[in-house]
Structure formats: structure tokens, C-alpha cells
Design a protein around this motif. Structure first.
Motif, short mmCIF file in Angstrom:
data_model
loop_
_atom_site.label_atom_id
_atom_site.label_comp_id
_atom_site.label_asym_id
_atom_site.label_seq_id
_atom_site.Cartn_x
_atom_site.Cartn_y
_atom_site.Cartn_z
N LEU A 223 0.82 -1.21 0.00
CA LEU A 223 0.00 0.00 0.00
C LEU A 223 0.85 1.26 0.00
O LEU A 223 0.44 2.29 -0.53
CB LEU A 223 -0.94 0.00 1.21
N ARG A 224 2.03 1.18 0.59
CA ARG A 224 2.93 2.33 0.62
C ARG A 224 3.28 2.78 -0.81
O ARG A 224 3.57 3.96 -1.05
CB ARG A 224 4.20 1.98 1.39
N LEU A 225 3.25 1.84 -1.73
CA LEU A 225 3.63 2.13 -3.11
C LEU A 225 2.46 2.60 -3.97
O LEU A 225 2.64 2.85 -5.16
CB LEU A 225 4.27 0.89 -3.74
N THR A 226 1.28 2.68 -3.38
CA THR A 226 0.10 3.10 -4.12
C THR A 226 -0.23 4.56 -3.81
O THR A 226 0.45 5.21 -3.01
CB THR A 226 -1.12 2.24 -3.76
N ASP A 227 -1.32 5.03 -4.40
CA ASP A 227 -1.78 6.39 -4.12
C ASP A 227 -2.86 6.40 -3.04
O ASP A 227 -3.56 7.40 -2.87
CB ASP A 227 -2.30 7.06 -5.39
N GLU A 228 -3.00 5.30 -2.31
CA GLU A 228 -3.98 5.28 -1.22
C GLU A 228 -3.58 6.30 -0.15
O GLU A 228 -2.44 6.31 0.31
CB GLU A 228 -4.08 3.88 -0.59
N PRO A 229 -4.52 7.15 0.26
CA PRO A 229 -4.18 8.26 1.16
C PRO A 229 -4.17 7.86 2.63
O PRO A 229 -5.07 8.20 3.40
CB PRO A 229 -5.29 9.27 0.88
N PHE A 230 -3.17 7.11 3.02
CA PHE A 230 -3.04 6.80 4.45
C PHE A 230 -1.56 6.70 4.80
O PHE A 230 -0.69 6.56 3.93
CB PHE A 230 -3.78 5.51 4.81
N ASP A 231 -1.28 6.78 6.09
CA ASP A 231 0.09 6.81 6.59
C ASP A 231 0.55 5.39 6.87
O ASP A 231 0.14 4.77 7.85
CB ASP A 231 0.11 7.66 7.87
N ALA A 232 1.41 4.87 6.01
CA ALA A 232 1.88 3.50 6.16
C ALA A 232 2.67 3.32 7.46
O ALA A 232 2.56 2.26 8.11
CB ALA A 232 2.74 3.11 4.96
N ASP A 233 3.44 4.31 7.85
CA ASP A 233 4.20 4.19 9.09
C ASP A 233 3.27 4.11 10.30
O ASP A 233 3.51 3.35 11.25
CB ASP A 233 5.17 5.37 9.25
N ALA A 234 2.20 4.88 10.27
CA ALA A 234 1.23 4.84 11.37
C ALA A 234 0.51 3.49 11.40
O ALA A 234 0.25 2.94 12.49
CB ALA A 234 0.22 5.97 11.22
#
Length: 295
Positions: free
Chosen positions: A164-175
Motif C-alpha cells: 500500500l505504501r507504493l500506491t496512491d492510497e491516502p493513508f500513513d503506512a508508518d502509522a
């Protein structure tokens, strides 16, 4: 409809008619129509006014459906809402490569995350179902789909977060990763395994007059950590009803935290897989991630 799985079988009403004609001719003359569904396991067809046909989208053996049918029959008198009743089990044939099932129709409206007319009432109804199921005392329960300790989902969950980090999904992968690691740090369920549904997605819940009327799809049922059945707190209920649900299910802090972890794991693994093929599941996954990361 876009295929969700590489090995997905195509189905249509003509196929259902042929299957019924060959194996259940008493229902072959009834009208057939596909039902819109966010489900990822079965294509659902309404047959007449009193039946549904469930055709697995990927290969399923008769033993899986037979086991589900036995569980449904055993559990039906022990839970406070309607659950599916099996009218017949079809076998694989030249027309269709898997076993398939015919269920009795259940009236009700499918729920959608965050859009609940009477959320606190629904929270209490859900808690009553979950509590009753977890008190069931039946021998022979197979391991539920999500009945194992949360750590068994660790590799899949971390991989999905990185995808998901590599997509344009608007969320914080680290969180999301931090929330997942916090859930993993919680002690595992220490007591005897309980009967659990383990897939209480909104699409598996029906309401009538704003009350929980039925719970569907028991293909994942079995024994395991009861935390897996707390996922409606994040995949369905608004924040205002979440505490009501928690108070009514009366679980300890560790179980609640593991439930939050299961909800997050399901969402982050579903989203990269279904975001281009299943808008219902994708929307729910985004809702869950947003609810969890909002605290």
C-alpha cells in the motif's frame, strides 16, 4: 464484473438454471437473478422468492460446504438472530467445477460501514450475537479462519502495508505499521478457544427495522480467539457506538486490542488485493484504516 481472483470461475443465471435442472429439478423453473454483493468467496443468485444459490468463485470441495451446513444446524438454536439454513448441497459436475450450496432466503437490508440508522441499538444487538456465540458449548469445532494468534498474520500484514505504501492510497503506512506492532505486543488469548464467526463484515449482517436480524456466511466459523469477532467495532460502527459495543461484549483490554489488530490486518490485506476489482470491500478497508489511525 471484473474478476477478483486469477482462478475465478465465471457464472451466470443460465449456469444456475442448468445446475438446478441437473441436481435439484424441483427448483429449476423458478426465476433466477444475480444479487449485487461485495462478497469475495461466492456469487449469489436469488432463486424464486425463497432460495439463494451460492456458487464458489474458486474451487471448493463438498466437505467444506458439508461442514458449514453441520455448523449452521448446530448453532441455529443457540444464537439470538437468524442464520442461514441449507436447503441443498450441489456437487461438482461438467458444468461447474466445485461443490455449491442452496440456502433459504432471509429478508433484511445489508449494512454499510458508517451508515447505520440506530448505531447504539445495533451495537447492542451485535454484542448479543457475539456473546451468545462465544458461550456455545459444542464439541468438534474446527479451527476458525482467523482463530489462531494474531502473530500468524504478521508476514501477510507487513507485506500488505508495504504494498500500500507504493500506491496512491491516502493513508500513513508508518502509522499503520505502528498500530500493527502495538497489537502484536499484546499477549495472546490465554483461555480455552471459543466458537467464533471470524468474518463479521457489514455484508454478512442483515437488519430489519434497524435491528440486527441475521448473520450470514459461516464458511469461516470454528473455534479460536474471540477477539476476531470484535471487528465490527471498526469495520461498521461509528465511533459513537464503539464504546457501547465494547461495554456490552465485556472483554478485557488485551482482547479489545487484538480485535483492533485483526480489523487492521484484514483491511490492509484486502485493500491492495481488491482495490481495482471490488469497490465494496475496498471502501470498507479504507473506512477501517481511517477509523483505526484516527485513534
Amino acid at each position: 464484473m471484473a474478476k477478483m481472483h486469477a482462478d475465478e470461475v465465471e457464472t451466470d443465471a443460465d449456469l444456475v438454471q442448468r445446475l438446478l435442472s441437473a441436481q435439484f429439478p424441483q427448483w429449476a423453473g423458478l426465476p433466477i437473478r444475480r444479487l449485487p454483493s461485495g462478497g469475495t468467496v461466492n456469487a449469489i443468485y436469488r432463486v424464486g422468492t425463497g432460495l439463494t444459490v451460492r456458487l464458489p468463485l474458486t474451487a471448493t470441495g463438498t466437505e467444506v460446504l458439508d461442514r458449514e451446513a453441520r455448523c449452521l444446524e448446530q448453532l441455529a438454536p443457540l444464537v439470538p438472530v437468524v442464520i442461514p439454513a441449507v436447503a441443498g448441497i450441489g456437487v461438482a459436475s461438467e458444468d461447474f467445477p466445485s461443490a455449491w450450496a442452496v440456502h433459504r432466503w432471509i429478508d433484511g437490508e445489508v449494512l454499510v460501514e458508517g451508515r447505520v440508522a440506530a448505531p447504539e441499538r445495533l451495537a447492542r444487538d451485535l454484542a448479543a450475537f457475539v456473546t451468545a456465540l462465544h458461550k456455545v458449548d459444542l464439541d468438534g469445532g474446527a479451527p476458525a479462519h482467523r482463530g489462531a494468534p494474531l502473530v500468524t498474520a504478521d508476514t501477510e500484514t507487513r507485506t500488505a502495508i508495504e504494498d500500500l505504501r507504493l500506491t496512491d492510497e491516502p493513508f500513513d503506512a508508518d502509522a499503520a505499521l505502528a498500530a500493527w506492532e502495538a497489537a502484536l505486543a499484546v499477549p495472546a488469548w490465554p483461555a480455552a478457544l471459543r466458537w467464533i464467526h471470524s468474518d463479521l463484515m457489514p455484508s454478512n449482517l442483515l437488519v430489519v427495522d434497524d435491528r440486527l436480524a441475521a448473520v450470514l456466511d459461516f464458511s469461516t466459523v470454528g473455534t479460536g480467539d474471540p477477539a476476531a469477532d470484535l471487528i465490527p467495532a471498526w469495520n461498521l460502527l461509528p465511533p459513537s457506538a464503539r464504546q457501547v459495543f465494547r461495554d456490552c461484549v465485556d472483554v478485557d483490554d488485551d482482547t479489545w486490542a487484538r480485535g483492533r489488530g485483526w480489523a487492521l490486518s484484514m483491511a490492509v490485506t484486502q485493500l491492495p488485493y481488491y482495490r481495482h476489482t471490488n469497490p465494496v470491500i475496498s471502501a470498507n478497508a479504507r473506512y477501517v484504516i481511517g477509523q483505526i489511525l484516527a485513534g
